[in-house]
Design an enzyme around this catalytic site. Structure first.
Site, mmCIF file in Angstrom:
data_model
loop_
_atom_site.group_PDB
_atom_site.id
_atom_site.type_symbol
_atom_site.label_atom_id
_atom_site.label_comp_id
_atom_site.label_asym_id
_atom_site.label_seq_id
_atom_site.Cartn_x
_atom_site.Cartn_y
_atom_site.Cartn_z
ATOM 1 N N ASP A 60 3.490 5.319 -13.965
ATOM 2 C CA ASP A 60 2.509 5.389 -12.882
ATOM 3 C C ASP A 60 1.566 4.200 -13.081
ATOM 4 O O ASP A 60 0.896 4.099 -14.127
ATOM 5 C CB ASP A 60 1.756 6.726 -12.998
ATOM 6 C CG ASP A 60 0.706 6.908 -11.910
ATOM 7 O OD1 ASP A 60 0.252 5.895 -11.335
ATOM 8 O OD2 ASP A 60 0.339 8.064 -11.660
ATOM 9 N N SER A 142 0.660 -7.744 2.527
ATOM 10 C CA SER A 142 0.923 -7.160 3.847
ATOM 11 C C SER A 142 0.396 -8.133 4.881
ATOM 12 O O SER A 142 -0.556 -8.873 4.617
ATOM 13 C CB SER A 142 0.189 -5.812 3.966
ATOM 14 O OG SER A 142 0.060 -5.441 5.332
ATOM 15 N N TYR A 155 -6.342 0.743 3.935
ATOM 16 C CA TYR A 155 -5.128 0.017 3.533
ATOM 17 C C TYR A 155 -5.298 -1.491 3.719
ATOM 18 O O TYR A 155 -4.998 -2.280 2.816
ATOM 19 C CB TYR A 155 -3.929 0.515 4.354
ATOM 20 C CG TYR A 155 -2.651 -0.236 4.039
ATOM 21 C CD1 TYR A 155 -1.966 0.009 2.856
ATOM 22 C CD2 TYR A 155 -2.155 -1.208 4.909
ATOM 23 C CE1 TYR A 155 -0.804 -0.693 2.550
ATOM 24 C CE2 TYR A 155 -0.995 -1.903 4.611
ATOM 25 C CZ TYR A 155 -0.324 -1.644 3.430
ATOM 26 O OH TYR A 155 0.813 -2.339 3.124
HETATM 27 N N1 LIG Z 1 6.843 -0.779 4.764
HETATM 28 C C1 LIG Z 1 5.994 -1.613 5.328
HETATM 29 O O1 LIG Z 1 5.863 -1.686 6.575
HETATM 30 C C2 LIG Z 1 5.175 -2.542 4.482
HETATM 31 C C3 LIG Z 1 4.588 -3.658 5.094
HETATM 32 C C4 LIG Z 1 3.834 -4.522 4.328
HETATM 33 C C5 LIG Z 1 3.659 -4.273 2.977
HETATM 34 N N2 LIG Z 1 4.232 -3.181 2.416
HETATM 35 C C6 LIG Z 1 4.023 -2.974 0.987
HETATM 36 O O2 LIG Z 1 5.273 -3.030 0.342
HETATM 37 C C7 LIG Z 1 5.272 -2.164 -0.792
HETATM 38 C C8 LIG Z 1 6.443 -1.195 -0.710
HETATM 39 O O3 LIG Z 1 6.391 -0.546 0.538
HETATM 40 P P1 LIG Z 1 7.508 0.480 0.995
HETATM 41 O O4 LIG Z 1 7.356 0.682 2.458
HETATM 42 O O5 LIG Z 1 8.830 0.087 0.416
HETATM 43 O O6 LIG Z 1 6.918 1.773 0.301
HETATM 44 P P2 LIG Z 1 7.597 3.135 -0.097
HETATM 45 O O7 LIG Z 1 6.532 4.132 0.135
HETATM 46 O O8 LIG Z 1 8.905 3.334 0.616
HETATM 47 O O9 LIG Z 1 7.847 2.847 -1.629
HETATM 48 C C9 LIG Z 1 6.794 2.614 -2.512
HETATM 49 C C10 LIG Z 1 7.301 2.914 -3.910
HETATM 50 O O10 LIG Z 1 6.170 2.820 -4.773
HETATM 51 C C11 LIG Z 1 6.195 3.951 -5.626
HETATM 52 N N3 LIG Z 1 4.836 4.278 -6.054
HETATM 53 C C12 LIG Z 1 3.824 4.794 -5.320
HETATM 54 N N4 LIG Z 1 2.734 4.997 -6.082
HETATM 55 C C13 LIG Z 1 3.075 4.601 -7.330
HETATM 56 C C14 LIG Z 1 2.395 4.568 -8.568
HETATM 57 N N5 LIG Z 1 1.139 5.024 -8.688
HETATM 58 N N6 LIG Z 1 3.039 4.082 -9.658
HETATM 59 C C15 LIG Z 1 4.310 3.639 -9.564
HETATM 60 N N7 LIG Z 1 5.020 3.643 -8.420
HETATM 61 C C16 LIG Z 1 4.400 4.130 -7.322
HETATM 62 C C17 LIG Z 1 6.800 5.077 -4.798
HETATM 63 O O11 LIG Z 1 7.322 6.104 -5.625
HETATM 64 C C18 LIG Z 1 7.871 4.338 -4.014
HETATM 65 O O12 LIG Z 1 9.105 4.306 -4.703
HETATM 66 C C19 LIG Z 1 3.906 -1.489 -0.796
HETATM 67 O O13 LIG Z 1 3.027 -2.206 -1.647
HETATM 68 C C20 LIG Z 1 3.459 -1.619 0.641
HETATM 69 O O14 LIG Z 1 2.046 -1.590 0.777
HETATM 70 C C21 LIG Z 1 4.992 -2.306 3.138
#
Ligand SMILES: NC(=O)c1ccc[n+]([C@@H]2O[C@H](COP(=O)([O-])OP(=O)(O)OC[C@H]3O[C@@H](n4cnc5c(N)ncnc54)[C@H](O)[C@@H]3O)[C@@H](O)[C@H]2O)c1
Length: 251
Positions: A60, A142, A155
């Site tokens: 974590d 992002s 966020y």
């Molecule tokens: N999906 C989008 O539209 C998008 C756009 C821009 C940026 N992002 C960024 O990309 C990254 C991944 O996004 P995603 O959509 O694949 O997210 P997701 O929610 O599908 O996956 C995130 C992963 O992070 C893990 N996680 C969460 N909290 C955690 C912690 N405290 N310690 C360890 N692991 C942890 C979760 O278990 C999950 O496997 C994030 O940082 C998100 O902010 C996502």
């Protein structure tokens, strides 16, 4: 294939963008320590099946002791550490709402993961990178702080903080030959996002229509930029953030 593969920790590697990044870095020949709240064994199995080398770690990012253990496990199993991808974050579980309805507890929870978790990971890897003579850190940011979007202020602010951290840390660590860059995806159809009907309804079409390349964005769209920032080709680039959003914003 990279001539000099690196040993790289990818946080949040169980699903979505993090899993895609881990698989792609492994395809480039890097050795990957895939970390998530639960050890992401499926990601590691997929890497091993494609002929790569990887290790699954439960960590974590908000827990300093677990993060230090994650770094120790990587060094122990893979023999070193040259890269970190700070991907773990809270996004897909967010329900968009007006800013006056987002209480400070929600702000703190989000900053705990997206900002303080990332800082904790950086603090844990930097001493090892300094001792090894350099390293690479890539922060998954992002597009939202570039555009300024409503209904997710906590966020957007957390990712704006990471943008500032990326630039300032690059300045601070340049003398140690540690490069710090950011990749800023647009709205991406990760598994988490696909499970959030409100986000899909509110953001999918509007995001698509704002792009020069007007289609859905998927996790595989993000990986090339991370591969680049881990490659020899980016050895003189630091403090930069590359928007990967199909040409929605230019910066
Ligand atoms: N999906 C989008 O539209 C998008 C756009 C821009 C940026 N992002 C960024 O990309 C990254 C991944 O996004 P995603 O959509 O694949 O997210 P997701 O929610 O599908 O996956 C995130 C992963 O992070 C893990 N996680 C969460 N909290 C955690 C912690 N405290 N310690 C360890 N692991 C942890 C979760 O278990 C999950 O496997 C994030 O940082 C998100 O902010 C996502």
């Amino acid at each position: 294939m990279e001539k000099q593969p690196k040993r790289i920790i990818v946080t949040g590697a169980a699903s979505g963008i993090g899993r895609a990044i881990a698989l792609s870095l492994a395809q480039q020949g890097h050795w990957v320590a895939a970390a998530d709240l639960k050890a992401p064994q499926a990601t590691v199995d997929a890497i091993v099946t494609q002929g790569g080398r990887a290790l699954a770690i439960a960590a974590d990012v908000t827990d300093g002791a677990q993060v230090r253990a994650m770094v120790a496990a990587c060094i122990d199993a893979l023999g070193g550490l040259e890269g970190l991808v700070n991907n773990a974050g809270m996004y897909s579980s967010i329900v968009p709402r007006p800013f006056e309805q987002i209480d400070l507890q929600q702000w703190r929870q989000l900053f705990e993961v997206n900002v303080f978790g990332l800082v904790t990971c950086c603090q844990a890897v930097v001493p090892h990178m300094k001792a090894a003579g350099g390293g690479r850190i890539v922060n998954i940011i992002s597009g939202t702080p570039f555009r300024g979007i409503p209904f997710m202020l906590h966020y957007v602010a957390s990712k704006g903080a990471v943008l500032g951290i990326t630039r300032s840390l690059a300045r601070e660590l340049g003398s140690a030959k540690i490069l710090v860059n950011g990749v800023a995806p647009g709205f991406t159809l990760s598994e988490g996002v696909m499970d959030n009907p409100v986000q899909l309804e509110k953001l999918r079409e509007i995001s698509k229509n704002a792009r020069s390349l007007a289609r859905d964005q998927v996790p595989a769209d993000v990986v090339g930029a991370v591969d680049f920032f881990m490659s020899e080709g980016s050895a003189f680039i630091t403090g930069q953030t590359l928007l990967v959003d199909g040409g929605a914003h230019f910066h």
